[in-house]
Structures are given as C-alpha cells and as structure tokens.
Design an enzyme around this catalytic site. Structure first.
Site, short mmCIF file in Angstrom:
data_model
loop_
_atom_site.label_atom_id
_atom_site.label_comp_id
_atom_site.label_asym_id
_atom_site.label_seq_id
_atom_site.Cartn_x
_atom_site.Cartn_y
_atom_site.Cartn_z
N LEU A 186 70.92 1.76 -63.21
CA LEU A 186 70.94 1.67 -64.67
C LEU A 186 72.37 1.45 -65.16
O LEU A 186 73.25 2.29 -64.93
CB LEU A 186 70.38 2.95 -65.29
CG LEU A 186 68.99 3.36 -64.78
CD1 LEU A 186 68.49 4.58 -65.53
CD2 LEU A 186 68.01 2.20 -64.90
N ARG B 143 80.63 6.61 -75.98
CA ARG B 143 81.60 7.70 -75.85
C ARG B 143 82.88 7.27 -75.13
O ARG B 143 83.86 7.98 -75.12
CB ARG B 143 80.93 8.89 -75.15
CG ARG B 143 79.86 9.55 -76.00
CD ARG B 143 78.96 10.47 -75.18
NE ARG B 143 77.88 9.75 -74.49
CZ ARG B 143 76.96 10.33 -73.72
NH1 ARG B 143 76.99 11.63 -73.54
NH2 ARG B 143 76.03 9.60 -73.12
N ASN C 184 122.41 -12.75 -41.92
CA ASN C 184 122.94 -11.71 -42.80
C ASN C 184 123.14 -12.31 -44.19
O ASN C 184 123.92 -13.25 -44.36
CB ASN C 184 124.25 -11.16 -42.26
CG ASN C 184 124.63 -9.91 -43.02
OD1 ASN C 184 124.04 -8.85 -42.82
ND2 ASN C 184 125.56 -10.04 -43.93
N LYS D 38 110.18 -13.56 -52.69
CA LYS D 38 108.91 -14.17 -53.13
C LYS D 38 108.57 -15.35 -52.23
O LYS D 38 109.47 -16.16 -51.91
CB LYS D 38 109.14 -14.68 -54.56
CG LYS D 38 107.93 -14.72 -55.43
CD LYS D 38 108.39 -14.97 -56.86
CE LYS D 38 107.25 -14.96 -57.82
NZ LYS D 38 107.72 -15.14 -59.18
N THR E 32 67.13 5.50 -70.88
CA THR E 32 67.07 5.26 -69.43
C THR E 32 65.65 4.92 -68.96
O THR E 32 65.48 4.13 -68.02
CB THR E 32 67.59 6.50 -68.67
OG1 THR E 32 66.93 7.67 -69.19
CG2 THR E 32 69.09 6.68 -68.82
C1 UD1 Z 1 71.58 10.93 -68.10
C2 UD1 Z 1 70.31 11.76 -67.97
C3 UD1 Z 1 70.70 13.23 -67.87
C4 UD1 Z 1 71.60 13.42 -66.66
C5 UD1 Z 1 72.81 12.47 -66.73
C6 UD1 Z 1 73.57 12.52 -65.42
C7 UD1 Z 1 68.53 10.62 -69.19
C8 UD1 Z 1 67.74 10.58 -70.43
N1 UD1 Z 1 69.48 11.55 -69.14
O1 UD1 Z 1 72.25 11.33 -69.29
O2 UD1 Z 1 69.55 14.02 -67.72
O3 UD1 Z 1 72.03 14.75 -66.58
O4 UD1 Z 1 72.40 11.12 -66.95
O5 UD1 Z 1 74.76 11.78 -65.50
O6 UD1 Z 1 68.28 9.87 -68.29
N2 UD1 Z 1 71.43 3.33 -69.50
C9 UD1 Z 1 70.73 2.16 -69.55
N3 UD1 Z 1 69.99 1.90 -70.67
C10 UD1 Z 1 69.91 2.77 -71.71
C11 UD1 Z 1 70.63 3.98 -71.63
C12 UD1 Z 1 71.37 4.24 -70.50
O7 UD1 Z 1 70.77 1.35 -68.63
O8 UD1 Z 1 69.22 2.46 -72.68
C13 UD1 Z 1 72.24 3.59 -68.31
C14 UD1 Z 1 73.71 3.83 -68.63
O9 UD1 Z 1 74.45 2.62 -68.56
C15 UD1 Z 1 74.14 4.83 -67.57
C16 UD1 Z 1 72.84 5.57 -67.22
O10 UD1 Z 1 71.78 4.77 -67.70
O11 UD1 Z 1 74.61 4.17 -66.43
C17 UD1 Z 1 72.78 6.94 -67.88
O12 UD1 Z 1 72.85 6.77 -69.28
P1 UD1 Z 1 73.73 7.72 -70.18
O13 UD1 Z 1 73.59 7.29 -71.59
O14 UD1 Z 1 75.09 7.85 -69.63
O15 UD1 Z 1 72.92 9.07 -69.99
P2 UD1 Z 1 73.49 10.54 -69.94
O16 UD1 Z 1 73.66 11.04 -71.32
O17 UD1 Z 1 74.67 10.60 -69.06
MG MG Z 2 75.94 9.22 -68.33
#
Ligand code: UD1
Ligand code: MG
Length: 488
Positions: free
Chosen positions: A38, A45, A405, A379, A109
């Site tokens: 993902l 943030r 040298n 270089k 996610t």
């Molecule tokens: C997520 C988990 C959380 C876990 C944490 C660990 C969920 C809902 N929450 O939270 O339980 O403790 O990771 O690090 O899964 N992403 C997508 N599409 C989206 C949203 C996110 O591809 O719509 C990807 C982000 O790029 C990232 C990953 O999913 O790589 C996690 O997303 P992020 O928003 O960082 O979730 P967390 O708040 O960290």
């Molecule tokens: Mg995360």
C-alpha cells in the site's frame, strides 16, 4: 489460537546484515503467494510535496526497502497501489516484476486493497504490506504467509510502551483476537491497549477479496479501513493468527518527519551493530551513516561522523578518519583516509594516503601507494603507483604515471571555456610548486618542471623546463604608507 511466532521459520542472517549486504536469498517458498504493497496514501503528516514512500531511509526510497522484503519471499506477484504522486513513484521503480494499481482518490487502506484485487490471482494467499513501514524483514513475514497458506488470517502485532497513533489489537479474555481499532476511533480504555498492529497481514486471496468488498467507511476518518477485515474474519469464527516482528524496530511506521528521523536512526543503529558484530571498529556506533551498502574487510576502523553512500567496499585494515563523505568507492587494503575527505566514484588501490581535506570526483582511479594531501582536488583522472600530490592542487582530466611528484599548487588547466582537454604526465616526473599545465599537454618521462612554470607545450622526457623570468631587486623601493588623517 495459533501463535505464529511458534511456527519455525528459515534460519536467517542476523538483523541488519540483510541491509548491510545485498538482500540475502531467503529460502521461503509459498504456494502462489502474492503481495500487495500500500503506497497510495496522501502522506499529509509529512508536510512534503514528495510522495511519502519516496522519502529516503538508509539512502533509498522507503518503498525500496519494503520491496526487498517482499521479493525475498519469492511471491508470484507484487502489486503496488499508488495514488497521489503515482507517476513519480512508478518512475522511481522501473522494474518489470511489479504490477501497479491506481487508487485515486485514496479512501483508506481497505479501499487501496480493493483496487489491487483485480490484479491478483484468485487462488493462493495474499500478504499486505504498508509502504511506509520500511524496516520489515522477510523472516518476520514468513509466519504470516505460512498461516495464510493454511487458510487463516494472520496479522503482525507488537506490544509497545507507547503505541499512540497505531491501531490496537482488541482481544477476548481468552486471548482470541476480535478486531483492530484505529487510534482515532478508540475509546480511552482501548487506547490503553499496548498491543499495536504493524500494518502487515496475510489471508487467503478469496477471503480477502470478499472481506474488502464488504468494508464500510462509517468511522472517524470516513475511510475504508483494511483493519476492519479482522472483525469480519473473527465474526466468521476464523482463528486469527498473530506474529510478532523479529525486532521492535521492524514495525516502526513513518507518518511524519519525526518518525522518518526515528526510523533512520533505528536502521543506522542496526547497521552499526552488524558492523561491530563483524569485527569493524567504530569510534562511536551512534555516529555513522550508511546510505546504501558498506562492505568491510578485517580490522577496518571508522572514526566518527562519516557518511557512506551508494556501494562502498573497504579492504582489510582500511582506516577512515572523522567527518568524511564516501560514495560508490572501492578502497584497497591498508589505505588511510584522513578527516574531512570527500570521495565519490573512485577506485582506490592499497596503501594509499588521502586527505585531510582531499576531494576526489567520479571516474578516477588511484593506483597503490598514491598520496593526496590537503586541499587536493582530482577529477576524471588516473594516477599511477606511488605518485603524490600533497598540497593544494587541481588535477582534472589527467593521466599521471608512476612515482610522479606533484608540487604544491600545481593546476591542470583542462577547460578552454568550451571543451575539456587531457594532461598526460609520464612516470618519474617532478613538478615544482605553483605550476600550470595547459591542456592538452604531455610531460615526458623523468622531466622536471621548475616552480612557477606555465607549461603550454609538450615537454620532452628528462631535463628541466622553466619559464624565462627575471628576478629584479630594487633596494631603493619603499612600500606606500597611508597619510595620517588631519585632526579636526
Ligand atoms: C495503518 C493502520 C494501523 C496501523 C498502522 C501501522 C489502517 C486503517 N490503519 O495506519 O492500524 O497501526 O498502519 O503503521 O490500515 N494507503 C493507501 N491508500 C489509502 C490510505 C493509505 O495506499 O487510502 C497506504 C499509505 O500510503 C501507507 C499505508 O497505506 O503506506 C498505511 O496508511 P497510513 O495512512 O499511513 O495509515 P496509518 O495511520 O499509519
Ligand atoms: Mg502509516
């Protein structure tokens, strides 16, 4: 409950070694394992225009580290879900073994996994990895894959002293996993749960497709949470397996620059530990940065604050002084690199002595026993065995033979404003201080160039070359003196 940490996994190298060296071939073989990574989140943030998964950890985009772990598991398919900045992410990973799913706009996610489903085989199992949890190791993921292979849902979780921000694993009194609750949606009581979800889960492909298809977004963030599939599986009576990462640092996720810095330090500590374990002397393991791979022979010693980048190889007994920057170099046995030296793209022989304050650019080869001293810049040059330039020189586009040298302040004038030209200095040449060699020019074997000479014609072998100059003495000459200011 199946405790996956009890499932035997293949013996692997100590943590860190797989970072320090090309990824080990881990002997895991899962029947039609597929991996979804993902990487589509907006990464708000991070407060950055760069897609989150392209921010560097150990000198590489964090997604590259996750891909190392994924590839070590030898999956049948890897699908990366991208959205925001997707083109930039794809361009950074041109490898043909990846499939790309687009999630635009990102809606959580679970929604991200939904976008990957059409690219997955219906059979076998699926491991889901978070692109922003880069220190994950294949050895820790293997138990999840084994559990999914056996038809279970498996999650990776870790009790933490301070799990603020992470999803929490809610269990029944008897230990059965019931669900995962996101920090934002958790009650005060749930926030006191210390066991956090790392973002890694594995499940049979068919079940996962069914579960993510049924997700709802009625939560604090209005998103489709992948974590909600845990409650669905539990409701179906499926025993949920839980595995812990091999080391706490593996679960560290990156949502902010503070977490990026924290993960970077955790990785550097692991790399430093691996070097110490291997017998390398580090003046302070907390003050070394390896942004790439570093391989060391026996009895290598590294002082504080050196940054290694790309691929660096240090031969036996190499000594690196404090505050150097060394990128993509091979350094031969017994060579000493003194403080504040900058080396990039250089092949360096044995018994060389470089710095302090030397700067050597790419496409340079230094043979055995070469010495470059203070404020010497080199270089695109070849310097032969035993040749020396100890002070204040610029050597560019030059081929220098053996036992030459180079006096203080010699400069190769290699650039005519449009083109670069070569300077050839043959074996046993001695070049006096403050000389200029105007390229293209050749200085023949054994010649001596007098101090302060500008050489603009080829020099024959042997003998002395000097410019005609006269030294005048004017004993009557007086230095100007400022007139005293009139008092007002
Ligand atoms: C997520 C988990 C959380 C876990 C944490 C660990 C969920 C809902 N929450 O939270 O339980 O403790 O990771 O690090 O899964 N992403 C997508 N599409 C989206 C949203 C996110 O591809 O719509 C990807 C982000 O790029 C990232 C990953 O999913 O790589 C996690 O997303 P992020 O928003 O960082 O979730 P967390 O708040 O960290
Ligand atoms: Mg995360």
């Amino acid at each position: 409950m199946l405790d996956c940490s009890a499932i035997p996994v293949a013996e692997s190298q100590a943590f860190g070694l797989s970072f320090a060296f090309p990824p080990a071939l881990v002997a895991f073989l899962f029947v039609s394992l597929q991996i979804v990574i993902l990487a589509a989140g907006v990464g708000k943030r991070m407060r950055s225009d760069l897609p989150k998964v392209l921010h560097a950890v150990g000198g590489r985009p964090m997604l590259a580290l996750v891909l190392d772990a994924a590839r070590a598991l030898k999956p049948a398919r890897i699908v990366v879900v991208v959205g925001h900045g997707g083109e930039e992410v794809r361009a950074a990973f041109p490898q043909t073994d990846l499939l790309w799913a687009i999630q635009d706009p990102p809606q959580g996610t679970g929604h991200a996994v939904q976008q990957a489903i059409p690219l997955l085989l219906k059979e076998g199992s699926v491991l889901v990895l978070n692109g922003d949890v880069p220190l994950v190791q294949a050895t820790s993921l293997a138990p999840l894959c084994a559990a999914a292979d056996a038809g279970r849902l498996a999650i990776q979780a870790q009790p933490l002293k301070d799990p603020t921000g992470y999803g929490r694993v809610v269990r029944e009194k008897d230990g059965h996993v019931l669900r995962i609750v996101e920090h934002q949606d958790a009650t005060d009581e749930e926030r006191r749960i210390r066991e956090m979800y790392t973002g890694m889960m594995a499940a049979p492909a068919a079940s996962l497709a069914r579960w993510v298809g049924a997700l709802k977004n009625n939560n604090e963030q209005g998103e489709y949470y992948l974590t909600d599939v845990i409650a669905m599986a539990a409701a179906e009576g499926i025993d949920i397996a839980v595995a812990q990462p091999g080391h706490e640092r593996e679960m560290k996720g990156i949502n902010s620059k503070a977490q990026l810095a924290e993960v970077e330090r955790a990785l550097q500590c692991a790399l430093a530990d691996a070097l110490l374990e291997q017998g390398v002397t580090l003046a302070d393991p907390g003050r070394i940065d390896i942004r790439g791979t570093l391989t060391c022979g026996r009895d290598v010693a590294i002082d504080i604050n050196t940054v290694f980048g790309g691929h660096v190889e240090l031969g036996n007994r190499v000594t690196i002084g404090a505050h150097c920057v060394i990128r993509d170099c091979r350094i031969g046995e017994d060579t000493v690199v003194r403080p504040f030296t900058h080396l990039e793209g250089v092949i360096i022989g044995a018994h060389c002595d470089l710095g302090p304050f030397a700067h050597v650019h790419p496409d340079t080869e230094l043979a055995d026993g070469v010495e470059l001293g203070n404020f010497v810049e080199v270089k695109r040059s070849r310097i032969g065995t035993g040749s020396k330039a100890k002070h204040l020189s610029y050597i560019g586009d030059a081929t220098i033979g053996r036992n030459v040298n180079v006096g203080a302040g010699m400069i190769t004038c290699n650039y005519d404003g449009a083109y670069k030209h070569r300077t050839i200095i043959e074996d046993d040449v001695h070049i006096g201080s403050d000389t200029q060699l105007v390229a293209p020019v050749t200085v023949g074997k054994g010649a001596t160039i007098g101090a302060g000479t500008t050489v603009w014609k080829d020099v024959p072998p042997g003998g002395l070359v000097v410019n005609e100059k006269r030294q005048l003495a004017r004993p009557e000459w007086k230095r100007p003196v400022k007139a005293a200011k009139a008092k007002s």
